[in-house]
Design an enzyme around this catalytic site. Sequence first.
Site, PDB file in Angstrom:
ATOM      1  N   ASP A  13       0.973  -1.485  -0.066  1.00  0.00           N
ATOM      2  CA  ASP A  13       0.232   0.065  -0.348  1.00  0.00           C
ATOM      3  C   ASP A  13       0.538   0.844  -0.373  1.00  0.00           C
ATOM      4  O   ASP A  13       0.260   1.946   1.072  1.00  0.00           O
ATOM      5  CB  ASP A  13      -1.412   0.256   1.093  1.00  0.00           C
ATOM      6  CG  ASP A  13      -1.905  -0.910   0.751  1.00  0.00           C
ATOM      7  OD1 ASP A  13      -2.149  -1.435  -0.129  1.00  0.00           O
ATOM      8  OD2 ASP A  13      -2.783  -1.467   2.519  1.00  0.00           O
ATOM      9  N   LYS A  16       1.422   2.516  -5.051  1.00  0.00           N
ATOM     10  CA  LYS A  16       2.198   1.574  -6.649  1.00  0.00           C
ATOM     11  C   LYS A  16       1.391   1.833  -7.786  1.00  0.00           C
ATOM     12  O   LYS A  16       1.487   2.604  -8.364  1.00  0.00           O
ATOM     13  CB  LYS A  16       2.477   0.460  -6.357  1.00  0.00           C
ATOM     14  CG  LYS A  16       2.803  -0.722  -4.906  1.00  0.00           C
ATOM     15  CD  LYS A  16       3.789  -1.574  -4.536  1.00  0.00           C
ATOM     16  CE  LYS A  16       2.532  -2.397  -3.954  1.00  0.00           C
ATOM     17  NZ  LYS A  16       1.802  -2.261  -3.165  1.00  0.00           N
ATOM     18  N   GLY A  40      -4.414  -4.381  -3.653  1.00  0.00           N
ATOM     19  CA  GLY A  40      -5.469  -3.292  -4.092  1.00  0.00           C
ATOM     20  C   GLY A  40      -4.619  -1.750  -4.776  1.00  0.00           C
ATOM     21  O   GLY A  40      -4.017  -1.090  -3.793  1.00  0.00           O
ATOM     22  N   HIS A  41      -4.559  -1.690  -5.471  1.00  0.00           N
ATOM     23  CA  HIS A  41      -4.141  -0.383  -5.656  1.00  0.00           C
ATOM     24  C   HIS A  41      -4.756   0.261  -6.595  1.00  0.00           C
ATOM     25  O   HIS A  41      -5.999   0.587  -7.342  1.00  0.00           O
ATOM     26  CB  HIS A  41      -3.180  -1.345  -7.324  1.00  0.00           C
ATOM     27  CG  HIS A  41      -1.648  -2.103  -7.062  1.00  0.00           C
ATOM     28  ND1 HIS A  41      -1.089  -2.493  -7.702  1.00  0.00           N
ATOM     29  CD2 HIS A  41      -1.617  -2.538  -5.800  1.00  0.00           C
ATOM     30  CE1 HIS A  41      -0.486  -3.087  -6.891  1.00  0.00           C
ATOM     31  NE2 HIS A  41      -1.089  -3.722  -5.930  1.00  0.00           N
ATOM     32  N   GLN A 230       2.029  -6.208  -3.163  1.00  0.00           N
ATOM     33  CA  GLN A 230       2.750  -6.194  -1.934  1.00  0.00           C
ATOM     34  C   GLN A 230       3.629  -5.422  -1.488  1.00  0.00           C
ATOM     35  O   GLN A 230       4.220  -4.085  -2.400  1.00  0.00           O
ATOM     36  CB  GLN A 230       2.674  -7.670  -1.452  1.00  0.00           C
ATOM     37  CG  GLN A 230       1.274  -8.146  -1.072  1.00  0.00           C
ATOM     38  CD  GLN A 230       1.172  -9.095  -2.850  1.00  0.00           C
ATOM     39  OE1 GLN A 230       1.708  -9.965  -2.837  1.00  0.00           O
ATOM     40  NE2 GLN A 230      -0.445  -8.702  -2.457  1.00  0.00           N
TER      41      GLN A 230
HETATM   42  P1  GDP Z   1      -0.441   0.482  -3.267  1.00  0.00           P
HETATM   43  O1  GDP Z   1      -0.953  -1.266  -3.070  1.00  0.00           O
HETATM   44  O2  GDP Z   1       0.659  -0.134  -3.690  1.00  0.00           O
HETATM   45  O3  GDP Z   1      -0.551   0.835  -5.119  1.00  0.00           O
HETATM   46  O4  GDP Z   1      -1.318   1.762  -1.816  1.00  0.00           O
HETATM   47  P2  GDP Z   1      -2.758   1.933  -2.397  1.00  0.00           P
HETATM   48  O5  GDP Z   1      -3.673   2.059  -3.488  1.00  0.00           O
HETATM   49  O6  GDP Z   1      -3.660   0.506  -0.968  1.00  0.00           O
HETATM   50  O7  GDP Z   1      -2.653   2.437  -1.405  1.00  0.00           O
HETATM   51  C1  GDP Z   1      -2.679   3.739  -1.490  1.00  0.00           C
HETATM   52  C2  GDP Z   1      -3.646   4.482  -0.575  1.00  0.00           C
HETATM   53  O8  GDP Z   1      -2.773   6.033  -0.793  1.00  0.00           O
HETATM   54  C3  GDP Z   1      -4.601   5.234  -1.600  1.00  0.00           C
HETATM   55  O9  GDP Z   1      -6.014   5.365  -1.582  1.00  0.00           O
HETATM   56  C4  GDP Z   1      -3.897   6.204  -3.068  1.00  0.00           C
HETATM   57  O10 GDP Z   1      -5.166   6.547  -2.759  1.00  0.00           O
HETATM   58  C5  GDP Z   1      -3.408   7.463  -1.688  1.00  0.00           C
HETATM   59  N1  GDP Z   1      -2.151   8.122  -1.772  1.00  0.00           N
HETATM   60  C6  GDP Z   1      -0.773   7.543  -3.375  1.00  0.00           C
HETATM   61  N2  GDP Z   1      -0.690   8.987  -2.881  1.00  0.00           N
HETATM   62  C7  GDP Z   1      -1.439   9.691  -2.044  1.00  0.00           C
HETATM   63  C8  GDP Z   1      -0.337  10.718  -1.856  1.00  0.00           C
HETATM   64  O11 GDP Z   1       0.810  10.943  -1.744  1.00  0.00           O
HETATM   65  N3  GDP Z   1      -0.816  11.534  -0.595  1.00  0.00           N
HETATM   66  C9  GDP Z   1      -3.010  10.914   0.145  1.00  0.00           C
HETATM   67  N4  GDP Z   1      -2.679  10.811   1.000  1.00  0.00           N
HETATM   68  N5  GDP Z   1      -2.656  10.088  -0.598  1.00  0.00           N
HETATM   69  C10 GDP Z   1      -1.746   9.391  -1.156  1.00  0.00           C
HETATM   70  P1  IMO Z   2      -1.321  -4.027  -2.454  1.00  0.00           P
HETATM   71  O1  IMO Z   2      -0.868  -4.750  -3.334  1.00  0.00           O
HETATM   72  C1  IMO Z   2      -1.007  -4.374   2.272  1.00  0.00           C
HETATM   73  C2  IMO Z   2      -0.533  -8.550   3.565  1.00  0.00           C
HETATM   74  C3  IMO Z   2      -2.162  -9.328   4.249  1.00  0.00           C
HETATM   75  C4  IMO Z   2      -1.525 -10.334   5.477  1.00  0.00           C
HETATM   76  C5  IMO Z   2      -0.657 -10.411   4.739  1.00  0.00           C
HETATM   77  C6  IMO Z   2      -0.959 -11.766   3.966  1.00  0.00           C
HETATM   78  O2  IMO Z   2      -2.431  -3.344  -2.258  1.00  0.00           O
HETATM   79  O3  IMO Z   2       0.519  -3.529  -1.188  1.00  0.00           O
HETATM   80  P2  IMO Z   2      -2.082 -12.568   1.710  1.00  0.00           P
HETATM   81  O4  IMO Z   2      -4.216 -11.999   1.527  1.00  0.00           O
HETATM   82  O5  IMO Z   2      -0.840 -12.594   0.944  1.00  0.00           O
HETATM   83  O6  IMO Z   2      -2.114 -13.852   2.250  1.00  0.00           O
HETATM   84  O7  IMO Z   2      -1.998 -12.255   3.160  1.00  0.00           O
HETATM   85  O8  IMO Z   2      -0.507  -9.291   3.712  1.00  0.00           O
HETATM   86  N1  IMO Z   2      -1.079  -8.333   2.508  1.00  0.00           N
HETATM   87  C7  IMO Z   2      -0.945  -6.911   2.130  1.00  0.00           C
HETATM   88  N2  IMO Z   2      -0.604  -5.817   2.677  1.00  0.00           N
HETATM   89  N3  IMO Z   2      -0.743  -4.418   0.550  1.00  0.00           N
HETATM   90  C8  IMO Z   2      -1.659  -5.707  -0.027  1.00  0.00           C
HETATM   91  O9  IMO Z   2      -0.782  -5.562  -1.410  1.00  0.00           O
HETATM   92  C9  IMO Z   2      -1.518  -6.649   0.653  1.00  0.00           C
HETATM   93  N4  IMO Z   2      -1.684  -8.117   0.192  1.00  0.00           N
HETATM   94  C10 IMO Z   2      -1.455  -9.316   1.008  1.00  0.00           C
HETATM   95  O10 IMO Z   2      -3.409  -7.966   5.630  1.00  0.00           O
HETATM   96  O11 IMO Z   2      -1.576  -9.587   6.623  1.00  0.00           O
HETATM   97 MG    MG Z   3      -3.429  -1.607  -1.745  1.00  0.00          MG
END
Ligand code: GDP
Ligand code: IMO
Ligand code: MG
Length: 431
Positions: A13, A16, A40-41, A230
């Site tokens: 998270d 990416k 979840g991207h 991840q």
């Molecule tokens: P990923 O899994 O690495 O793609 O990241 P996620 O999408 O799960 O989580 C990142 C969260 O932070 C999302 O809700 C984005 O919309 C948000 N986000 C990304 N960059 C920024 C930033 O620079 N500032 C803020 N406040 N939110 C951001």
């Molecule tokens: P993105 O790509 C954050 C965490 C889960 C759990 C552990 C194992 O959005 O960054 P799993 O479902 O793989 O058996 O879970 O890894 N986890 C993540 N945490 N971002 C993710 O993906 C994750 N994918 C798995 O919360 O602790």
């Molecule tokens: Mg994510």
Amino acid sequence: MKLDVLLGLQWGDEGKGKIVDVLTPKYDIVARFQGGPNAGHTIEFDNNKFILHTIPSGIFDAEKTNLIGNGVIIDPYIINKEINNLKEKNIDATRNLLISKRAHLILPTHRLLDATYEKAKGELKIGSTLKGIGPTYSDKTGRDGLRVGDLFFEDFRAKYDHLKEKHLQIIRFYNFDFSDHEIDGLLFDEYEKAWMEAAESLKKIRVVDSEYFINDAIQEDKPILAEGAQGTMLDIDFGSYPFVTSSNTITSGVCSGLGVAPRNVGKVIGIFKAYCTRVGSGPFPTELDNDDGQQLRDGGKEYGSTTGRPRRCGWLDLPALKYAIMINGVDELIMMKADVLSAFKSLKVATHYLVDGEQTEKVPMYARKNCIPVYKSLKGWNSPLDGVSSYDRLPTELKQYVRYIQGEVGVPIRIVSTGPDRTQTIFVDEN
Ligand code: GDP
Ligand code: IMO
Ligand code: MG
């Protein structure tokens, strides 16, 4: 031309999805190489917000090919839903999406098994997203798995039933009663039916020998970006095992997850938040179980993109960041969510750990309660970043924070992100 890699350096998270979308104009192909719909991207632009689980984050540019590599595991039901969600916003994902024949399938019973194992672990549960990740990768390495390419053979149903029976035996052994258990809001039989229909739809997407596709593209000098899922601290080998995911989330995962030779890997871009978050169980030395942690959660809207769970929050952990940079061979850094730290008058960064009373910069095999962070305090900028669009206009203390981190880790920070939208992206011109 060598392939570039973008991957997470923390516990996932990091942002990416946002950055892959921002960088997509530079590339012809964006390819996922590991993980599954546990990811979840999030991508935001023009007042739209999208969350992708399996589809690469380059999908919004119709000119670019998006490839789901052999190292990824696919749930037909979930990817089908992703495609339909995009269709509702007039984006036809099927026009520029390719899927590897060798990508493994997540079966409905893999999801039941995930729930079975988590329940059996009790207090020691991983906090899995329950998307069937562990059981599917276990069947892959156990040589029992089914792959996307298997869908095209007549004996698919027989193989499916055989594997399902193995899973049901394990579930019976654990006495896991799934009669009321819902998978994405459906009871098992309904889910299985929807899964089978979705598997038929999957066959209409272009399914390819992706290792040839990607190597041909490399030969043709096409720029390619590999998108990680991840983060490094969730890597099956180098993360905080057993509280990890079941794939190699690191640079080496690109080679096995796409069929690319190490000599064809070019720039490695590592992405990290200006602080840390983690969702699920497991060690997190800099976790803040106080008002500061809550401030980070509120300010950063730190709730899981896949499960909605609140993310655990804490200060930046330099030993962990250095470790991730070492394991991945990171060439360039991107720092996300600087805006979230605007709320603080002073910031902390962990520079070392005390492990059993001894100071160390190394990440221990078990970072349990005996691993205590040693902090350095830094002055915060404590002012909003809205409307700031160039690096030189950023507050002095934020630029000091950037220089301090890159001085510590020895890798330049090329982008500072100041908000979730595509446009809230600042290129660091002094590097
Ligand atoms: P990923 O899994 O690495 O793609 O990241 P996620 O999408 O799960 O989580 C990142 C969260 O932070 C999302 O809700 C984005 O919309 C948000 N986000 C990304 N960059 C920024 C930033 O620079 N500032 C803020 N406040 N939110 C951001
Ligand atoms: P993105 O790509 C954050 C965490 C889960 C759990 C552990 C194992 O959005 O960054 P799993 O479902 O793989 O058996 O879970 O890894 N986890 C993540 N945490 N971002 C993710 O993906 C994750 N994918 C798995 O919360 O602790
Ligand atoms: Mg994510």
